[in-house]
Design an enzyme around this catalytic site. Structure first.
Site, PDB file in Angstrom:
ATOM      1  CD1 TRP A 325      -3.020   1.439   0.835  1.00  0.00           C
ATOM      2  CD2 TRP A 325      -1.440   2.458   2.045  1.00  0.00           C
ATOM      3  NE1 TRP A 325      -3.475   2.700   1.153  1.00  0.00           N
ATOM      4  CE2 TRP A 325      -2.533   3.344   1.894  1.00  0.00           C
ATOM      5  CE3 TRP A 325      -0.325   2.890   2.772  1.00  0.00           C
ATOM      6  CZ2 TRP A 325      -2.537   4.617   2.445  1.00  0.00           C
ATOM      7  CZ3 TRP A 325      -0.325   4.162   3.316  1.00  0.00           C
ATOM      8  CH2 TRP A 325      -1.423   5.011   3.168  1.00  0.00           C
ATOM      9  CG  HIS A 326       3.341   2.340   3.297  1.00  0.00           C
ATOM     10  ND1 HIS A 326       2.684   1.339   3.981  1.00  0.00           N
ATOM     11  CD2 HIS A 326       3.316   3.423   4.116  1.00  0.00           C
ATOM     12  CE1 HIS A 326       2.301   1.789   5.160  1.00  0.00           C
ATOM     13  NE2 HIS A 326       2.663   3.050   5.268  1.00  0.00           N
ATOM     14  N   GLY A 327       3.752   1.785  -1.369  1.00  0.00           N
ATOM     15  CA  GLY A 327       4.414   2.157  -2.606  1.00  0.00           C
ATOM     16  C   GLY A 327       4.714   0.970  -3.497  1.00  0.00           C
TER      17      GLY A 327
END
Length: 478
Positions: A325-327
Protein backbone atom coordinates in the site's frame (compact mmCIF):
# COMPACT_ATOMS: atom_id res chain seq x y z
CA UNK A 1 -1.44 22.95 -1.20
CA UNK A 2 0.95 22.23 1.65
CA UNK A 3 -0.03 22.79 5.28
CA UNK A 4 3.39 24.40 5.85
CA UNK A 5 3.05 26.87 2.96
CA UNK A 6 2.07 30.52 2.59
CA UNK A 7 -0.77 29.43 0.30
CA UNK A 8 -2.42 27.45 3.09
CA UNK A 9 -1.73 30.23 5.62
CA UNK A 10 -3.90 32.48 3.42
CA UNK A 11 -6.42 29.81 2.37
CA UNK A 12 -7.37 28.62 5.88
CA UNK A 13 -8.43 32.01 7.39
CA UNK A 14 -10.50 32.87 4.30
CA UNK A 15 -12.40 29.56 4.43
CA UNK A 16 -12.75 29.84 8.23
CA UNK A 17 -14.27 33.35 8.04
CA UNK A 18 -16.66 32.40 5.24
CA UNK A 19 -17.65 29.22 7.08
CA UNK A 20 -18.50 30.83 10.43
CA UNK A 21 -19.50 34.39 9.52
CA UNK A 22 -21.48 34.03 6.31
CA UNK A 23 -23.05 30.54 6.19
CA UNK A 24 -23.09 29.43 9.84
CA UNK A 25 -26.88 29.04 10.00
CA UNK A 26 -27.19 27.07 6.77
CA UNK A 27 -25.93 23.51 7.10
CA UNK A 28 -26.35 22.71 3.41
CA UNK A 29 -24.42 25.83 2.37
CA UNK A 30 -21.69 25.02 4.89
CA UNK A 31 -21.29 21.61 3.26
CA UNK A 32 -21.22 23.21 -0.20
CA UNK A 33 -18.47 25.54 1.01
CA UNK A 34 -16.50 22.55 2.33
CA UNK A 35 -16.78 20.81 -1.05
CA UNK A 36 -15.66 23.92 -2.95
CA UNK A 37 -12.80 24.59 -0.52
CA UNK A 38 -11.71 20.96 -0.66
CA UNK A 39 -11.65 20.92 -4.45
CA UNK A 40 -9.66 24.18 -4.52
CA UNK A 41 -7.26 22.72 -1.96
CA UNK A 42 -6.86 19.47 -3.91
CA UNK A 43 -6.76 21.08 -7.35
CA UNK A 44 -3.94 23.37 -6.20
CA UNK A 45 -1.49 20.55 -7.06
CA UNK A 46 -3.01 19.69 -10.42
CA UNK A 47 -6.57 20.46 -11.54
CA UNK A 48 -6.64 17.19 -13.49
CA UNK A 49 -6.74 15.27 -10.17
CA UNK A 50 -10.25 16.66 -9.56
CA UNK A 51 -11.82 14.44 -12.21
CA UNK A 52 -10.54 11.33 -10.47
CA UNK A 53 -11.81 12.19 -7.00
CA UNK A 54 -15.15 13.34 -8.48
CA UNK A 55 -15.46 10.02 -10.35
CA UNK A 56 -14.75 7.99 -7.18
CA UNK A 57 -17.31 10.08 -5.29
CA UNK A 58 -20.03 9.53 -7.91
CA UNK A 59 -19.32 5.79 -8.19
CA UNK A 60 -19.56 5.04 -4.46
CA UNK A 61 -22.49 7.41 -3.91
CA UNK A 62 -24.42 5.63 -6.67
CA UNK A 63 -23.48 2.14 -5.46
CA UNK A 64 -24.56 3.11 -1.96
CA UNK A 65 -28.00 4.10 -3.25
CA UNK A 66 -28.29 0.89 -5.25
CA UNK A 67 -27.32 -1.21 -2.21
CA UNK A 68 -30.13 0.42 -0.22
CA UNK A 69 -32.68 -0.59 -2.85
CA UNK A 70 -31.36 -4.10 -3.42
CA UNK A 71 -32.37 -7.06 -1.24
CA UNK A 72 -30.88 -9.90 -3.29
CA UNK A 73 -27.67 -11.14 -1.57
CA UNK A 74 -26.10 -12.03 -4.92
CA UNK A 75 -26.81 -8.63 -6.46
CA UNK A 76 -25.69 -6.80 -3.30
CA UNK A 77 -22.41 -8.69 -3.37
CA UNK A 78 -22.06 -7.84 -7.07
CA UNK A 79 -22.49 -4.15 -6.27
CA UNK A 80 -19.89 -4.39 -3.50
CA UNK A 81 -17.40 -6.03 -5.85
CA UNK A 82 -18.12 -3.39 -8.47
CA UNK A 83 -17.08 -0.72 -5.97
CA UNK A 84 -13.97 -2.67 -4.93
CA UNK A 85 -12.89 -3.40 -8.52
CA UNK A 86 -13.43 0.18 -9.72
CA UNK A 87 -11.66 1.79 -6.76
CA UNK A 88 -8.78 -0.67 -6.50
CA UNK A 89 -8.59 -0.75 -10.31
CA UNK A 90 -8.03 3.01 -10.47
CA UNK A 91 -5.49 2.79 -7.67
CA UNK A 92 -3.77 -0.07 -9.46
CA UNK A 93 -3.49 1.75 -12.78
CA UNK A 94 -2.09 4.96 -11.35
CA UNK A 95 0.09 3.47 -8.61
CA UNK A 96 1.03 -0.10 -9.56
CA UNK A 97 0.68 -0.59 -13.33
CA UNK A 98 4.26 0.43 -14.17
CA UNK A 99 5.60 -1.65 -11.28
CA UNK A 100 3.94 -4.82 -12.54
CA UNK A 101 4.93 -4.19 -16.16
CA UNK A 102 8.57 -3.58 -15.22
CA UNK A 103 8.76 -6.68 -13.01
CA UNK A 104 6.91 -8.83 -15.54
CA UNK A 105 9.35 -7.78 -18.26
CA UNK A 106 12.34 -8.34 -15.97
CA UNK A 107 11.11 -11.83 -15.01
CA UNK A 108 10.88 -12.90 -18.65
CA UNK A 109 14.32 -11.43 -19.37
CA UNK A 110 15.73 -13.46 -16.48
CA UNK A 111 14.23 -16.61 -18.05
CA UNK A 112 15.83 -15.77 -21.39
CA UNK A 113 12.82 -14.32 -23.19
CA UNK A 114 12.84 -10.65 -24.05
CA UNK A 115 9.47 -8.92 -24.24
CA UNK A 116 8.62 -5.28 -24.64
CA UNK A 117 6.50 -3.86 -21.84
CA UNK A 118 4.78 -0.54 -22.37
CA UNK A 119 4.64 1.64 -19.26
CA UNK A 120 2.32 4.60 -18.74
CA UNK A 121 3.62 8.13 -18.57
CA UNK A 122 1.34 9.26 -15.76
CA UNK A 123 1.79 10.94 -12.40
CA UNK A 124 0.44 9.53 -9.16
CA UNK A 125 -2.52 11.63 -7.95
CA UNK A 126 -1.83 13.01 -4.49
CA UNK A 127 -3.62 11.16 -1.70
CA UNK A 128 -5.30 8.57 -3.96
CA UNK A 129 -4.54 5.72 -1.53
CA UNK A 130 -6.20 7.64 1.30
CA UNK A 131 -9.46 8.73 -0.27
CA UNK A 132 -9.82 5.39 -2.09
CA UNK A 133 -9.83 3.56 1.24
CA UNK A 134 -12.15 6.17 2.74
CA UNK A 135 -14.79 5.74 0.02
CA UNK A 136 -14.42 1.96 0.18
CA UNK A 137 -15.18 2.04 3.90
CA UNK A 138 -18.53 3.66 3.04
CA UNK A 139 -19.52 1.01 0.49
CA UNK A 140 -18.40 -1.90 2.67
CA UNK A 141 -20.19 -0.58 5.77
CA UNK A 142 -23.40 0.06 3.80
CA UNK A 143 -23.16 -3.49 2.44
CA UNK A 144 -22.63 -4.88 5.95
CA UNK A 145 -25.60 -2.93 7.31
CA UNK A 146 -23.47 -0.81 9.66
CA UNK A 147 -24.48 2.38 7.89
CA UNK A 148 -27.45 3.60 5.89
CA UNK A 149 -26.64 4.98 2.46
CA UNK A 150 -27.05 8.72 2.09
CA UNK A 151 -29.16 10.51 -0.51
CA UNK A 152 -27.39 13.81 0.15
CA UNK A 153 -24.72 13.98 -2.55
CA UNK A 154 -23.21 17.22 -1.22
CA UNK A 155 -22.69 15.73 2.26
CA UNK A 156 -21.14 12.63 0.73
CA UNK A 157 -18.85 14.69 -1.53
CA UNK A 158 -17.78 16.70 1.53
CA UNK A 159 -17.03 13.46 3.39
CA UNK A 160 -14.86 12.11 0.55
CA UNK A 161 -13.03 15.37 -0.16
CA UNK A 162 -12.83 16.91 3.33
CA UNK A 163 -9.68 18.96 2.79
CA UNK A 164 -7.94 18.73 6.21
CA UNK A 165 -7.46 14.95 5.89
CA UNK A 166 -7.88 14.46 2.14
CA UNK A 167 -4.34 13.79 0.99
CA UNK A 168 -2.67 12.04 3.94
CA UNK A 169 -5.35 11.01 6.39
CA UNK A 170 -6.39 10.07 8.93
CA UNK A 171 -8.43 7.61 6.86
CA UNK A 172 -11.84 8.27 8.37
CA UNK A 173 -14.62 5.69 8.46
CA UNK A 174 -17.93 6.69 6.99
CA UNK A 175 -19.63 5.55 10.20
CA UNK A 176 -17.67 8.18 12.15
CA UNK A 177 -17.20 11.19 9.87
CA UNK A 178 -20.18 11.15 7.47
CA UNK A 179 -22.89 11.64 10.16
CA UNK A 180 -21.09 14.81 11.29
CA UNK A 181 -22.03 16.47 7.97
CA UNK A 182 -25.72 16.12 8.85
CA UNK A 183 -25.48 17.78 12.28
CA UNK A 184 -25.79 21.51 12.80
CA UNK A 185 -22.40 22.92 13.73
CA UNK A 186 -21.90 25.84 16.09
CA UNK A 187 -18.63 27.61 16.74
CA UNK A 188 -17.01 26.36 19.94
CA UNK A 189 -14.25 28.59 21.25
CA UNK A 190 -12.59 25.97 23.46
CA UNK A 191 -12.52 23.43 20.61
CA UNK A 192 -11.08 26.02 18.25
CA UNK A 193 -8.33 26.93 20.70
CA UNK A 194 -7.60 23.24 21.22
CA UNK A 195 -7.43 22.85 17.44
CA UNK A 196 -4.97 25.72 17.13
CA UNK A 197 -2.83 24.20 19.87
CA UNK A 198 -2.72 20.88 18.02
CA UNK A 199 -1.91 22.65 14.73
CA UNK A 200 0.97 24.42 16.48
CA UNK A 201 2.42 21.15 17.74
CA UNK A 202 1.93 19.53 14.36
CA UNK A 203 3.83 22.35 12.66
CA UNK A 204 6.64 21.99 15.20
CA UNK A 205 6.86 18.27 14.44
CA UNK A 206 6.89 18.84 10.70
CA UNK A 207 8.89 22.04 10.23
CA UNK A 208 11.40 21.77 13.08
CA UNK A 209 11.84 18.04 13.66
CA UNK A 210 10.97 16.32 10.37
CA UNK A 211 12.38 18.87 7.92
CA UNK A 212 15.65 19.24 9.80
CA UNK A 213 16.01 15.48 10.18
CA UNK A 214 15.26 15.13 6.46
CA UNK A 215 18.27 17.23 5.50
CA UNK A 216 20.68 14.97 7.35
CA UNK A 217 18.87 11.70 6.61
CA UNK A 218 18.93 12.54 2.90
CA UNK A 219 22.58 13.51 3.05
CA UNK A 220 23.56 10.24 4.72
CA UNK A 221 21.31 7.91 2.71
CA UNK A 222 22.26 9.55 -0.61
CA UNK A 223 25.98 9.23 0.16
CA UNK A 224 25.97 6.20 2.46
CA UNK A 225 29.08 4.64 0.85
CA UNK A 226 31.16 7.57 2.10
CA UNK A 227 30.26 7.25 5.77
CA UNK A 228 31.13 5.09 8.77
CA UNK A 229 28.73 2.67 10.43
CA UNK A 230 28.09 5.12 13.28
CA UNK A 231 27.03 7.81 10.81
CA UNK A 232 24.76 5.34 9.00
CA UNK A 233 23.18 4.50 12.35
CA UNK A 234 22.62 8.19 12.94
CA UNK A 235 21.08 8.49 9.47
CA UNK A 236 18.60 5.71 10.24
CA UNK A 237 17.67 7.37 13.55
CA UNK A 238 17.21 10.71 11.82
CA UNK A 239 14.89 9.09 9.29
CA UNK A 240 12.91 7.43 12.09
CA UNK A 241 12.26 10.86 13.62
CA UNK A 242 11.72 12.41 10.19
CA UNK A 243 8.93 10.05 9.20
CA UNK A 244 7.29 10.22 12.61
CA UNK A 245 7.47 14.01 12.85
CA UNK A 246 6.36 14.36 9.24
CA UNK A 247 3.38 12.01 9.27
CA UNK A 248 2.13 12.51 12.82
CA UNK A 249 2.67 16.24 12.31
CA UNK A 250 0.38 16.14 9.28
CA UNK A 251 -2.22 14.22 11.30
CA UNK A 252 -2.06 16.78 14.11
CA UNK A 253 -2.55 19.66 11.69
CA UNK A 254 -5.40 17.82 9.96
CA UNK A 255 -7.19 16.99 13.23
CA UNK A 256 -6.62 20.50 14.62
CA UNK A 257 -7.89 22.13 11.41
CA UNK A 258 -10.98 19.92 11.49
CA UNK A 259 -11.76 21.12 15.00
CA UNK A 260 -11.72 24.71 13.74
CA UNK A 261 -14.69 23.75 11.56
CA UNK A 262 -16.54 21.75 14.22
CA UNK A 263 -15.46 18.25 13.19
CA UNK A 264 -13.79 15.53 15.25
CA UNK A 265 -11.33 13.19 13.55
CA UNK A 266 -9.92 10.11 15.21
CA UNK A 267 -6.44 9.99 16.72
CA UNK A 268 -3.93 8.66 14.19
CA UNK A 269 -0.77 8.42 16.30
CA UNK A 270 -0.49 7.57 20.00
CA UNK A 271 3.22 8.06 20.78
CA UNK A 272 4.35 4.89 18.95
CA UNK A 273 8.05 5.22 19.78
CA UNK A 274 7.20 4.62 23.45
CA UNK A 275 5.90 1.13 22.61
CA UNK A 276 7.17 -1.94 24.46
CA UNK A 277 6.74 -4.41 21.59
CA UNK A 278 5.96 -4.30 17.89
CA UNK A 279 2.30 -5.21 18.42
CA UNK A 280 1.87 -2.14 20.62
CA UNK A 281 3.75 -0.08 18.03
CA UNK A 282 1.24 -1.03 15.35
CA UNK A 283 -1.66 -0.14 17.63
CA UNK A 284 -0.14 3.32 17.99
CA UNK A 285 1.29 4.01 14.51
CA UNK A 286 -0.99 5.20 11.66
CA UNK A 287 -3.96 3.91 13.62
CA UNK A 288 -6.53 4.69 10.92
CA UNK A 289 -4.74 2.48 8.35
CA UNK A 290 -3.90 -0.32 10.81
CA UNK A 291 -7.52 -0.57 11.98
CA UNK A 292 -8.75 -0.36 8.36
CA UNK A 293 -6.66 -3.40 7.41
CA UNK A 294 -7.69 -5.16 10.62
CA UNK A 295 -11.43 -4.67 10.11
CA UNK A 296 -11.70 -5.12 6.36
CA UNK A 297 -8.98 -7.70 5.60
CA UNK A 298 -7.42 -9.31 8.68
CA UNK A 299 -10.62 -10.23 10.58
CA UNK A 300 -12.50 -11.43 7.45
CA UNK A 301 -9.52 -13.71 6.75
CA UNK A 302 -9.90 -15.21 10.22
CA UNK A 303 -7.59 -12.96 12.20
CA UNK A 304 -5.84 -14.76 15.03
CA UNK A 305 -8.41 -17.55 15.08
CA UNK A 306 -8.12 -20.97 13.50
CA UNK A 307 -5.12 -23.18 12.83
CA UNK A 308 -1.60 -21.89 13.48
CA UNK A 309 -0.69 -21.87 9.79
CA UNK A 310 -3.78 -19.73 9.06
CA UNK A 311 -2.75 -17.25 11.73
CA UNK A 312 0.74 -17.06 10.23
CA UNK A 313 -0.74 -16.60 6.75
CA UNK A 314 -3.00 -13.79 7.93
CA UNK A 315 -0.15 -11.95 9.62
CA UNK A 316 2.00 -12.05 6.49
CA UNK A 317 -0.91 -11.13 4.24
CA UNK A 318 -1.79 -8.06 6.27
CA UNK A 319 1.77 -6.79 6.61
CA UNK A 320 2.72 -7.46 2.99
CA UNK A 321 -0.42 -5.65 1.80
CA UNK A 322 0.40 -2.81 4.18
CA UNK A 323 3.89 -2.60 2.72
CA UNK A 324 2.62 -2.66 -0.84
CA UNK A 325 0.00 0.00 0.00
CA UNK A 326 2.86 2.37 0.81
CA UNK A 327 4.41 2.16 -2.61
CA UNK A 328 5.14 0.21 -5.77
CA UNK A 329 8.63 -0.85 -4.77
CA UNK A 330 10.10 -4.07 -3.38
CA UNK A 331 11.61 -2.06 -0.52
CA UNK A 332 8.14 -1.53 0.97
CA UNK A 333 7.31 -5.21 0.60
CA UNK A 334 10.52 -6.18 2.44
CA UNK A 335 9.65 -3.60 5.11
CA UNK A 336 6.23 -5.23 5.53
CA UNK A 337 7.83 -8.69 5.63
CA UNK A 338 10.21 -7.59 8.41
CA UNK A 339 7.34 -6.27 10.50
CA UNK A 340 5.47 -9.54 10.00
CA UNK A 341 8.53 -11.41 11.30
CA UNK A 342 8.68 -9.08 14.31
CA UNK A 343 4.97 -9.58 15.04
CA UNK A 344 4.77 -13.34 14.55
CA UNK A 345 6.40 -14.52 17.84
CA UNK A 346 4.07 -12.28 19.85
CA UNK A 347 1.04 -13.74 18.08
CA UNK A 348 2.13 -17.37 18.45
CA UNK A 349 2.95 -16.86 22.14
CA UNK A 350 -0.35 -14.97 22.56
CA UNK A 351 1.48 -11.91 23.86
CA UNK A 352 0.38 -9.50 21.13
CA UNK A 353 -2.10 -7.73 23.42
CA UNK A 354 -0.10 -7.62 26.65
CA UNK A 355 0.73 -3.91 26.46
CA UNK A 356 -2.50 -2.01 25.92
CA UNK A 357 -2.00 0.65 28.58
CA UNK A 358 0.24 3.73 28.54
CA UNK A 359 3.84 2.96 29.44
CA UNK A 360 4.78 4.06 32.99
CA UNK A 361 1.16 5.06 33.47
CA UNK A 362 1.54 6.00 37.14
CA UNK A 363 5.16 7.09 37.13
CA UNK A 364 7.25 9.90 35.68
CA UNK A 365 9.91 7.48 34.47
CA UNK A 366 9.80 4.00 32.94
CA UNK A 367 11.22 1.06 34.85
CA UNK A 368 14.49 -0.44 33.62
CA UNK A 369 12.53 -3.29 32.03
CA UNK A 370 10.12 -0.89 30.30
CA UNK A 371 12.97 1.26 29.06
CA UNK A 372 14.80 -1.78 27.70
CA UNK A 373 11.69 -3.02 25.90
CA UNK A 374 11.05 0.43 24.49
CA UNK A 375 14.65 0.69 23.27
CA UNK A 376 14.53 -2.74 21.60
CA UNK A 377 11.24 -1.91 19.86
CA UNK A 378 12.60 1.42 18.64
CA UNK A 379 15.79 -0.29 17.42
CA UNK A 380 14.07 -2.98 15.34
CA UNK A 381 11.59 -0.42 14.00
CA UNK A 382 14.44 1.87 12.96
CA UNK A 383 16.19 -1.08 11.29
CA UNK A 384 13.05 -1.77 9.24
CA UNK A 385 12.85 1.93 8.31
CA UNK A 386 16.15 1.51 6.43
CA UNK A 387 14.33 -0.63 3.85
CA UNK A 388 11.43 1.85 3.77
CA UNK A 389 13.81 4.75 3.03
CA UNK A 390 16.20 3.04 0.61
CA UNK A 391 15.72 3.44 -3.15
CA UNK A 392 16.20 -0.28 -3.84
CA UNK A 393 16.43 -3.52 -1.88
CA UNK A 394 20.07 -3.90 -2.98
CA UNK A 395 20.87 -0.46 -1.61
CA UNK A 396 19.11 -1.27 1.66
CA UNK A 397 21.13 -4.47 2.19
CA UNK A 398 24.33 -2.65 1.26
CA UNK A 399 23.47 0.08 3.77
CA UNK A 400 22.92 -2.55 6.48
CA UNK A 401 26.21 -4.34 5.69
CA UNK A 402 28.13 -1.07 5.89
CA UNK A 403 26.32 -0.19 9.11
CA UNK A 404 27.33 -3.36 10.97
CA UNK A 405 31.10 -3.19 10.97
CA UNK A 406 33.79 -1.94 13.35
CA UNK A 407 33.24 1.66 12.25
CA UNK A 408 29.91 1.45 14.07
CA UNK A 409 31.88 2.23 17.25
CA UNK A 410 33.66 5.28 15.81
CA UNK A 411 32.64 8.91 16.13
CA UNK A 412 30.03 9.88 13.48
CA UNK A 413 31.25 12.25 10.76
CA UNK A 414 27.90 14.08 10.86
CA UNK A 415 27.14 15.62 14.26
CA UNK A 416 24.37 18.26 14.13
CA UNK A 417 24.31 19.16 17.81
CA UNK A 418 21.46 21.66 17.49
CA UNK A 419 19.24 19.00 15.92
CA UNK A 420 20.07 16.46 18.60
CA UNK A 421 19.07 19.03 21.24
CA UNK A 422 15.80 19.71 19.41
CA UNK A 423 15.04 15.99 19.18
CA UNK A 424 15.78 15.56 22.89
CA UNK A 425 13.38 18.41 23.73
CA UNK A 426 10.78 16.91 21.41
CA UNK A 427 11.04 13.46 23.01
CA UNK A 428 10.79 15.00 26.50
CA UNK A 429 7.62 16.91 25.65
CA UNK A 430 6.08 13.85 23.96
CA UNK A 431 6.93 11.73 27.02
CA UNK A 432 5.34 14.24 29.42
CA UNK A 433 2.21 14.37 27.27
CA UNK A 434 1.93 10.65 26.47
CA UNK A 435 -1.39 10.32 28.38
CA UNK A 436 -3.08 12.81 26.06
CA UNK A 437 -4.39 12.77 22.49
CA UNK A 438 -1.42 14.92 21.46
CA UNK A 439 1.60 15.99 23.48
CA UNK A 440 0.63 19.55 24.48
CA UNK A 441 -3.14 19.04 24.75
CA UNK A 442 -3.18 19.68 28.50
CA UNK A 443 0.52 19.79 29.26
CA UNK A 444 0.76 23.43 30.35
CA UNK A 445 -2.89 24.25 31.12
CA UNK A 446 -2.24 24.39 34.85
CA UNK A 447 0.20 27.26 34.29
CA UNK A 448 -0.98 30.91 34.43
CA UNK A 449 -2.22 32.24 31.10
CA UNK A 450 0.80 34.54 30.67
CA UNK A 451 3.22 31.67 31.09
CA UNK A 452 1.24 29.45 28.69
CA UNK A 453 1.25 32.09 25.98
CA UNK A 454 4.96 32.65 26.53
CA UNK A 455 5.55 28.94 25.86
CA UNK A 456 3.34 28.97 22.76
CA UNK A 457 5.10 32.05 21.37
CA UNK A 458 8.44 30.39 22.10
CA UNK A 459 7.36 27.38 20.01
CA UNK A 460 6.32 29.75 17.21
CA UNK A 461 9.72 31.44 17.36
CA UNK A 462 11.50 28.08 17.24
CA UNK A 463 9.44 27.17 14.16
CA UNK A 464 10.51 30.37 12.41
CA UNK A 465 14.14 30.29 13.57
CA UNK A 466 14.92 26.59 13.26
CA UNK A 467 12.45 25.42 10.65
CA UNK A 468 14.20 23.28 8.08
CA UNK A 469 14.04 23.70 4.32
CA UNK A 470 10.39 23.37 3.20
CA UNK A 471 9.66 19.84 2.03
CA UNK A 472 6.54 17.97 1.00
CA UNK A 473 5.01 15.56 3.47
CA UNK A 474 6.42 12.06 2.95
CA UNK A 475 3.03 10.38 2.76
CA UNK A 476 1.89 12.54 -0.15
CA UNK A 477 3.63 10.01 -2.40
CA UNK A 478 1.44 7.18 -1.07
Amino acid sequence: MLFNSLDFALFLPVVFLLYWFTVQRHLKVQNVLIVVASYVFYGWWDWRFLGLIAFSTIVDYTIGLLLAKQSSPVKRKGLLWASIIINIGLLGVFKYYNFFVANFTEAFSFLGSKIQGNTLNIILPVGISFYTFQTLSYTIDVYRGKLQSTKDFIAFAAFVGFFPQLVAGPIERATHLLPQFFKQRRFNYSKAVDGLRQILWGLFKKVVIADNCAQFANLIFDNYTDYSGSTLLLGAVFFAFQIYGDFSGYSDIAIGTSRLFGFELKQNFAFPYFSRDIAEFWRRWHISLSTWFRDYIYIPLGGSRGAVWLQIRNVFVIFLISGFWHGANWTFIVWGFLNALYFLPLLLLKKNRVHTNVIAGHSKFPSLKEFSMMLVTFTITTFAWIFFRAETVVQAFDYVLRLFNLSLFSMPEVRPRFLIVLIAFFVLVEWCGRHQLYAIERLWLRYPRGMRWTIYYAIVMVIFLYGGKEQEFIYFQF
